[in-house]
Every structure is written in C-alpha cells, then in structure tokens.
Design an enzyme around this catalytic site. Structure first.
Site, PDB file in Angstrom:
ATOM      1  N   SER A 176     -33.855  30.644 -12.260  1.00 50.52           N
ATOM      2  CA  SER A 176     -32.715  29.914 -12.809  1.00 50.52           C
ATOM      3  C   SER A 176     -31.689  29.698 -11.711  1.00 50.52           C
ATOM      4  CB  SER A 176     -32.067  30.711 -13.949  1.00 50.52           C
ATOM      5  OG  SER A 176     -30.876  30.078 -14.387  1.00 50.52           O
ATOM      6  N   TYR A 193     -28.252  38.229 -17.121  1.00 53.82           N
ATOM      7  CA  TYR A 193     -29.251  37.171 -16.928  1.00 53.82           C
ATOM      8  C   TYR A 193     -29.312  36.765 -15.456  1.00 53.82           C
ATOM      9  CZ  TYR A 193     -31.758  32.769 -17.646  1.00 53.82           C
ATOM     10  OH  TYR A 193     -32.682  31.750 -17.586  1.00 53.82           O
TER      11      TYR A 193
END
Length: 267
Positions: free
Chosen positions: A129, A142
């Site tokens: 990501s 995250y």
C-alpha cells in the site's frame, strides 16, 4: 502451457479484478477465500485459504499443484484494513492485523518457494500500500504492516536471486473496493481524547475508498509486471497525488512532511 497464477484474496476487490483480467490474457488463475462457497459464480476457481491458518495455506498450494502441476506466479493480495488511534486499538487487533498483512503473506511465500525453486522460475508479487511508505494518523498499524512487507521483500529478493525466482511489491493507493467494510475500526469512544479528530479522519478515509480508482488499473499494472522479464523492486499504482506523496516524503524535511499530513487530516 499457460502460466499458472495463484491470487490470495481473489474473491473480491483488487484480487477479483486482477484474476478476471489475467484470464482474458490466457493465464490459468486460482483465487482464494476463507469462504469459497460464497462465490459459486466466480470466473476462476476459488480455493479455501485463511492466511492466518498455516494448514489452509499448505492445503491450498497442494490443491493448485495437483490440478495444474506448477505455480508460476503468486500474488499476495489478501489483507485487512484497521483504523484507530494506536493508543486505543486493542493489542489483540494489532496482532491480528500483523498476522493477516505480514505473517500471512510470508507463510504463503514459504509454501510456494519449494515448487518455484524446483521449476527454476517464479514470480511473487506482494500487494502492499502507498500507506506503507508513511505513518498515517489513525492508520498507523496498517501503515506498519504494509511497510514491513515492503522492507522484507527487499531482503527476500536478494536471497532468491540464485533460484531464478523474482519478487516485487505493488503499492496501490485508494481503489473503489469493499476494504472499508472489512476493516477493523476502533470505536470512537465518548470519553476519548481522540474522539473529534478520529471521527473526522474515519469519515475522510471511507470517502477516499468510495471515490477511489477503478481496480482494473491494478489488474493492468500487475499484468505488465508479469510480462516484464526483470521486474523492479517497487511499483506504485494510484492517483498522481498519492504516488507523489512518496516523492515528497523523500525530498522534504521530516517535520515539513509531517505538517502536510496533519493538515490533510485536519489535525
């Protein structure tokens, strides 16, 4: 023979889009899901796999090899979102997110490597990501899981050079998928000192996903990577400003970049 591709988390979102696109290009695709029975109309086989359960990883790889006799490409796409002030996210949820986003992909890699070594060929694509390139407020856990996967890929690549097995990362920005629905959201607590700012940030994050790009962009990017003889170490896919944010982090002083992020999140 067609190249055989295994995609974890291939039943929806980016994984589904990638699988369907690769099929149109002649690849033999297998996807995975914790509940494959929920996807009877999938355009490619969906095999049971929970990346946090090593036995299901072993069984999934064995199923693919029994059916196709090889695995040319592994796409580590399965993952889970998590939001909240780091102080208020329960330890169990932090550990669970690392099990899914970091340890899970590593264990799937370990499961396919013996086959790829025996083939003297293989490609492993880890879907990370853009959030993994920076510590984002209320997405810190995250960011940490995806950043860890980015870094360990760099080490893995060098260790695999002698076996003709390539590994790369693809970092997507915001895409229109159902990831927000599957996230763990730390609750906005009434007496929390983060209540106002976290509540606002949570809405912003969900809006970004809803307004995200078409997952087909990721499918096209991954197809190009598979067709590339010597893939790069890192790829970024998404809106220009999301990709440019990584460039800014490299060139700006840390505190200047921090102020930009805080302004973005209205902190």
């Amino acid at each position: 023979m067609s190249k055989v591709v295994l995609i974890t988390g291939g039943s929806s979102g980016i994984g589904k889009s990638v699988g369907e696109f690769l099929q149109t290009k002649g690849y033999k695709v297998y996807g995975t899901s914790r509940n494959p029975q929920n996807y009877p109309k999938s355009q490619f086989p969906i095999i049971a796999l929970d990346v946090t359960q090593p036995e299901t990883i072993k069984d999934c790889v064995a199923t693919v090899l029994k059916d196709a006799s090889k695995i040319d490409v592994l796409i580590n796409n399965a993952g889970a979102g998590i939001t909240g002030p780091v102080e208020e996210i329960p330890d169990a949820e932090i550990k669970r997110n690392f099990e899914t986003n970091f340890f899970g992909p590593i264990n799937v890699i370990k499961a396919v490597l013996p086959t790829m070594r025996s083939q003297n060929s293989g490609l492993i694509i880890n879907v990370t990501s853009i959030a993994g390139y920076m510590g984002l407020p209320y997405r810190g856990v995250y960011s940490a899981t995806k950043g860890a996967l980015e870094l360990i890929t760099e080490a893995f690549r060098m260790e695999l050079k002698g076996f003709n097995v390539e590994m790369t990362n693809v970092a997507p920005g915001d895409f229109a998928t159902n990831i927000a629905a599957g996230r763990y959201h730390a609750p906005v607590l009434k007496d929390s000192p983060y209540k106002e700012k976290y509540g606002e940030a949570l809405k912003t994050m969900n809006d970004h996903v809803d307004d995200g790009s078409d997952p087909k962009q990721m499918a096209e990017a991954i197809y190009k990577i598979i067709e590339t003889k010597k893939p790069k170490i890192h790829y970024k896919v998404g809106a220009f400003m999301q990709k440019f944010s990584i460039v800014l982090k490299r060139i700006l002083p840390d505190k200047v970049y921090e102020k930009i992020l805080m302004k973005h999140y209205d902190m």
